[in-house]
Design a protein around this motif. Structure first.
Motif, mmCIF file in Angstrom:
data_model
loop_
_atom_site.group_PDB
_atom_site.id
_atom_site.type_symbol
_atom_site.label_atom_id
_atom_site.label_comp_id
_atom_site.label_asym_id
_atom_site.label_seq_id
_atom_site.Cartn_x
_atom_site.Cartn_y
_atom_site.Cartn_z
ATOM 1 N N SER A 26 20.694 -29.440 -21.344
ATOM 2 C CA SER A 26 21.866 -30.322 -20.676
ATOM 3 C C SER A 26 22.839 -30.816 -21.592
ATOM 4 O O SER A 26 22.369 -31.492 -22.679
ATOM 5 N N ASP A 27 23.897 -30.473 -21.301
ATOM 6 C CA ASP A 27 25.024 -31.012 -22.135
ATOM 7 C C ASP A 27 24.972 -30.876 -23.402
ATOM 8 O O ASP A 27 25.304 -31.677 -24.426
ATOM 9 N N ILE A 28 24.972 -29.724 -23.909
ATOM 10 C CA ILE A 28 24.892 -29.274 -25.506
ATOM 11 C C ILE A 28 26.034 -29.311 -26.098
ATOM 12 O O ILE A 28 27.015 -28.748 -25.550
ATOM 13 N N GLN A 29 26.465 -30.000 -27.080
ATOM 14 C CA GLN A 29 27.621 -29.665 -27.718
ATOM 15 C C GLN A 29 27.538 -29.672 -29.367
ATOM 16 O O GLN A 29 26.664 -30.304 -30.078
ATOM 17 N N LEU A 30 28.041 -28.642 -29.696
ATOM 18 C CA LEU A 30 27.832 -28.235 -31.050
ATOM 19 C C LEU A 30 28.922 -27.560 -31.786
ATOM 20 O O LEU A 30 29.335 -26.470 -31.236
ATOM 21 N N SER A 31 29.391 -27.934 -32.944
ATOM 22 C CA SER A 31 30.564 -27.155 -33.390
ATOM 23 C C SER A 31 29.936 -26.685 -34.773
ATOM 24 O O SER A 31 29.502 -27.483 -35.565
ATOM 25 N N ILE A 32 30.224 -25.646 -35.371
ATOM 26 C CA ILE A 32 29.698 -24.871 -36.516
ATOM 27 C C ILE A 32 31.020 -24.283 -37.253
ATOM 28 O O ILE A 32 31.940 -23.575 -36.706
ATOM 29 N N ALA A 33 31.052 -24.744 -38.443
ATOM 30 C CA ALA A 33 32.258 -24.148 -39.311
ATOM 31 C C ALA A 33 31.845 -22.766 -39.954
ATOM 32 O O ALA A 33 30.735 -22.470 -40.038
ATOM 33 N N ARG A 34 32.940 -22.064 -40.339
ATOM 34 C CA ARG A 34 32.675 -20.735 -40.807
ATOM 35 C C ARG A 34 31.699 -20.937 -42.075
ATOM 36 O O ARG A 34 31.979 -21.825 -43.129
ATOM 37 N N GLY A 35 30.631 -20.008 -42.345
ATOM 38 C CA GLY A 35 30.030 -20.065 -43.470
ATOM 39 C C GLY A 35 28.846 -21.146 -43.449
ATOM 40 O O GLY A 35 28.239 -21.193 -44.442
ATOM 41 N N GLU A 36 28.943 -21.791 -42.426
ATOM 42 C CA GLU A 36 27.658 -22.796 -42.362
ATOM 43 C C GLU A 36 26.264 -22.565 -41.963
ATOM 44 O O GLU A 36 26.371 -21.372 -41.304
ATOM 45 N N PHE A 37 25.498 -23.004 -42.611
ATOM 46 C CA PHE A 37 23.912 -22.589 -42.156
ATOM 47 C C PHE A 37 23.239 -23.648 -41.182
ATOM 48 O O PHE A 37 23.198 -24.855 -41.774
ATOM 49 N N VAL A 38 23.184 -23.406 -39.921
ATOM 50 C CA VAL A 38 22.679 -24.316 -39.159
ATOM 51 C C VAL A 38 21.278 -24.062 -38.469
ATOM 52 O O VAL A 38 20.986 -23.014 -38.161
ATOM 53 N N ALA A 39 20.461 -24.919 -38.921
ATOM 54 C CA ALA A 39 19.178 -24.894 -38.326
ATOM 55 C C ALA A 39 18.796 -25.548 -36.926
ATOM 56 O O ALA A 39 19.334 -26.803 -36.952
ATOM 57 N N ILE A 40 18.147 -24.975 -35.808
ATOM 58 C CA ILE A 40 18.177 -25.891 -35.085
ATOM 59 C C ILE A 40 16.489 -25.879 -34.597
ATOM 60 O O ILE A 40 15.780 -25.034 -34.676
ATOM 61 N N ILE A 41 15.894 -27.111 -34.564
ATOM 62 C CA ILE A 41 14.616 -27.244 -34.453
ATOM 63 C C ILE A 41 14.250 -28.067 -33.454
ATOM 64 O O ILE A 41 14.948 -29.122 -32.863
ATOM 65 N N GLY A 42 13.110 -28.033 -32.891
ATOM 66 C CA GLY A 42 12.519 -28.671 -31.783
ATOM 67 C C GLY A 42 11.111 -28.144 -31.440
ATOM 68 O O GLY A 42 10.417 -27.222 -31.794
ATOM 69 N N HIS A 43 10.286 -28.961 -30.615
ATOM 70 C CA HIS A 43 8.949 -28.590 -30.059
ATOM 71 C C HIS A 43 9.249 -27.068 -29.377
ATOM 72 O O HIS A 43 10.081 -26.967 -28.772
ATOM 73 N N SER A 44 8.028 -26.526 -29.272
ATOM 74 C CA SER A 44 8.169 -25.280 -28.467
ATOM 75 C C SER A 44 8.372 -25.637 -27.011
ATOM 76 O O SER A 44 7.623 -26.579 -26.488
ATOM 77 N N GLY A 45 9.014 -24.886 -26.450
ATOM 78 C CA GLY A 45 9.299 -25.082 -24.826
ATOM 79 C C GLY A 45 10.544 -26.039 -24.726
ATOM 80 O O GLY A 45 11.010 -26.315 -23.595
ATOM 81 N N CYS A 46 11.176 -26.307 -25.900
ATOM 82 C CA CYS A 46 12.385 -27.144 -25.754
ATOM 83 C C CYS A 46 13.662 -26.472 -25.391
ATOM 84 O O CYS A 46 14.796 -27.164 -25.118
ATOM 85 N N GLY A 47 13.615 -25.248 -25.422
ATOM 86 C CA GLY A 47 14.836 -24.393 -25.078
ATOM 87 C C GLY A 47 15.759 -24.057 -26.147
ATOM 88 O O GLY A 47 16.813 -23.462 -25.789
ATOM 89 N N LYS A 48 15.096 -24.180 -27.326
ATOM 90 C CA LYS A 48 15.918 -23.736 -28.392
ATOM 91 C C LYS A 48 16.329 -22.227 -28.485
ATOM 92 O O LYS A 48 17.519 -21.879 -28.830
ATOM 93 N N SER A 49 15.399 -21.374 -28.032
ATOM 94 C CA SER A 49 15.512 -20.060 -27.992
ATOM 95 C C SER A 49 16.570 -19.624 -26.627
ATOM 96 O O SER A 49 17.355 -18.710 -27.015
ATOM 97 N N THR A 50 16.379 -20.376 -25.829
ATOM 98 C CA THR A 50 17.592 -20.327 -24.747
ATOM 99 C C THR A 50 18.810 -20.568 -25.152
ATOM 100 O O THR A 50 19.775 -19.825 -24.787
ATOM 101 N N LEU A 51 18.889 -21.627 -26.336
ATOM 102 C CA LEU A 51 20.410 -21.753 -26.511
ATOM 103 C C LEU A 51 20.898 -20.682 -27.515
ATOM 104 O O LEU A 51 21.809 -20.223 -27.291
ATOM 105 N N LEU A 52 20.004 -20.078 -28.293
ATOM 106 C CA LEU A 52 20.260 -18.959 -29.068
ATOM 107 C C LEU A 52 20.638 -17.882 -28.129
ATOM 108 O O LEU A 52 21.741 -16.865 -28.326
ATOM 109 N N ASN A 53 19.789 -17.673 -26.849
ATOM 110 C CA ASN A 53 20.184 -16.624 -26.289
ATOM 111 C C ASN A 53 21.702 -16.724 -25.465
ATOM 112 O O ASN A 53 22.212 -15.737 -25.102
#
Lengths: 265, 275
Positions: A26-53
């Protein structure tokens, strides 16, 4: 602030099945700069893999949009190469042929046959897998498969490298080795990386920013933590570093105090 | 040191010998037993079927000389088997190409599956020989009709298994293909066929078995010089021992064809099933 390299703009994702619609993100907002290393963390089933897809383009967004260099992401492509959790190497091809397939497809027009061979070998050397180039995936260990998966992704020269819990299925020692490899490669190539993980130490050790997701359904970004540790980072020295310990605490507190895992969520 | 080499070689020889004894001796013993019982049952006066000794006496030349050639209808069983195999290879080869392509279509497209699968499921239950009159009417010649019967018999398991294999391609491989932006032809050659190869070869193996079953029956009706017609001809001239020898030829050939496809399959699919 400079224009973001990758922008996830008010993205929501719902899945419909049998007339029932579930909102996953729901309403994900994220800006990533060039060369940045961003980790997305959350409990399983929270939809983090969906975000990556969604960023990969493997699943379409429901509302909102994803922009890479100000162009909308609509379908999958080699500019957003993925390292999958279960390696996804083609078992009928050798290690070399798996990487070479990507090299031929992505660089087939620009590079000569000789250059493509060199580029394949170069990327295998980068992940220290050149020695196993003629083996099949079934003949190498889980950690080695992930290395080859990483080589395949790097060989595409992606604008954003997507890591979907790449070391989740590995034992702790192998995982540490691979984390060091990723840090070394990130330091020398300056890739932009998004990594999904459920490992707090991994997130703090590797990333510049940690995006913490609330539990689903309708998961949101709960908090974003900057990890201002200087690079190169040394696993052993960091263990006692106050910044490291603090960051680790912050993430743990978020995960286990405010958004503890709900059974059967 | 040489003693170690010798003992290693010796142990290799003994394991090979043991494996040979374990695989070859039991069937030979059973065969002898069966021949013995058969000899007792059919050796009595008034028996309707020839005993092994009679078969050997009257048709032993067919066993010993598979490749004699004394004119148009007087040739060795080896030649007849080869003629039948040739027909099977035409029909089965065509069925393989068409079957894999159709199977890929049905496996890949939901609409093709919804439309075609019920039709395939009905048609595949039609016995091979039921197609023969239609084929004879359409081709007006016995040889293409026999080939058509082989084709239509062996194509169904190839289609159905190929489609199953393609439906079972892991999503991961599809994701890899779409990240790499493989075009449909590249996807077919680089992902679909190798990923579905174990299923495809299962279909091919069932297909060649059915084809070999059908050719004998088809040749009985269409004539020519195949092994099937030989049996029909022998029946009409009451040469029962010849029929028994021909049955052995057919069985052994079918066995070899089956193993051949199985062997090609295991070579081609080497390493594809492991994760």
């Amino acid at each position: 602030m400079q224009r973001p390299y990758l922008k996830v703009d008010h993205v929501s994702k719902s899945f419909s099945r049998g007339g029932k619609t579930t909102e996953v993100l729901s309403d994900i907002q994220l800006s990533i700069a060039r060369g940045e290393f961003v980790a997305i963390i959350g409990h399983s089933g929270c939809g983090k893999s969906t975000l990556l897809n969604l960023v990969a383009g493997l699943t379409p967004v429901t509302t909102g949009g994803i922009l890479l260099e100000e162009r909308e992401v609509a379908s999958p492509g080699p500019d957003r190469a993925i390292v999958f959790q279960n390696h996804s190497l083609l078992p009928w091809l050798t290690v070399y042929a798996n990487v070479r397939l990507a090299v031929d497809k992505v660089h087939g027009k620009k590079k000569s046959r000789r250059e493509r061979h060199r580029w394949t070998m170069h990327n295998l050397e980068l992940v220290q897998m050149a020695h196993a180039k003629d083996k099949r995936p079934a003949e190498i260990s889980g950690g080695m498969k992930q290395r080859v998966g990483l080589a395949r992704a790097l060989a595409m020269e992606p604008k954003v490298l997507l890591l979907d819990e790449p070391f989740g299925a590995l034992d702790a020692l192998t995982r540490a080795h691979l984390q060091d490899s990723v840090m070394r490669i990130h330091a020398s190539l300056g890739n932009t990386v998004i990594m999904i993980t459920h490992d707090v130490d991994e997130a703090v050790l590797l990333s510049d920013r940690i995006v913490m997701m609330t539990n689903g359904p309708a998961a949101r970004i709960g908090e974003v933590l900057d990890v201002s540790l200087p690079r190169p980072r040394e696993r052993l020295e960091l263990a006692a570093d106050p910044v490291y310990v603090h960051a680790r605490e912050e993430v743990l507190r978020f995960l286990y105090e405010r958004h503890h895992f709900v059974e059967a969520a | 040191m040489w003693r170690g080499t010798v003992s290693a070689a010796w142990s290799t020889i003994t394991t090979l010998t043991r494996r040979f004894l374990e695989t070859v001796v039991p069937p030979l013993v059973m065969l002898a037993l069966i021949l013995f019982v058969w000899q007792i049952l059919c050796g009595r006066p008034g028996a309707t079927l020839p005993a092994p000794s009679v078969v050997w006496a009257e048709a032993g030349d067919l066993v010993m000389q598979p490749f004699f050639d004394n004119g148009p209808q007087d040739i060795g069983l080896g030649w007849r088997v080869l003629v039948s195999i040739e027909r099977v290879l035409y029909g089965f080869g065509l069925a393989s190409i068409v079957g894999i392509l159709l199977g890929a279509l049905v496996g890949q497209s939901v609409y093709a599956m919804r439309g075609l699968d019920p039709i395939f499921q009905v048609l595949r239950t039609v016995p091979p020989l039921a197609w023969l009159p239609l084929a004879l009417a359409a081709f007006r010649d016995s040889n293409p009709s026999a080939i058509f019967v082989i084709f239509i018999t062996s194509i169904w398991p190839i289609i159905i298994n190929t489609a199953a294999g393609i439906r079972n391609i892991p999503q991961d491989y599809r994701n890899v293909a779409s990240v790499l932006r493989l075009n449909p032809l590249e996807f077919f050659v680089r992902i679909m066929v190798p990923a579905a190869a174990p299923y495809i070869f299962t279909g091919l193996r069932i297909g060649i078995g059915l084809a070999w079953l059908a050719i004998v029956a088809a040749e009985m009706l269409t004539g020519g010089v195949g092994i099937g017609f030989f049996i029909w001809d022998a029946w009409n001239s009451s040469r029962l021992p010849d029929i028994i020898v021909a049955l052995a030829y057919i069985g052994l050939t079918g066995f070899v064809l089956d193993r051949l496809v199985g062997m090609i399959g295991s070579i081609v699919t080497h390493g594809t099933t492991a994760s």
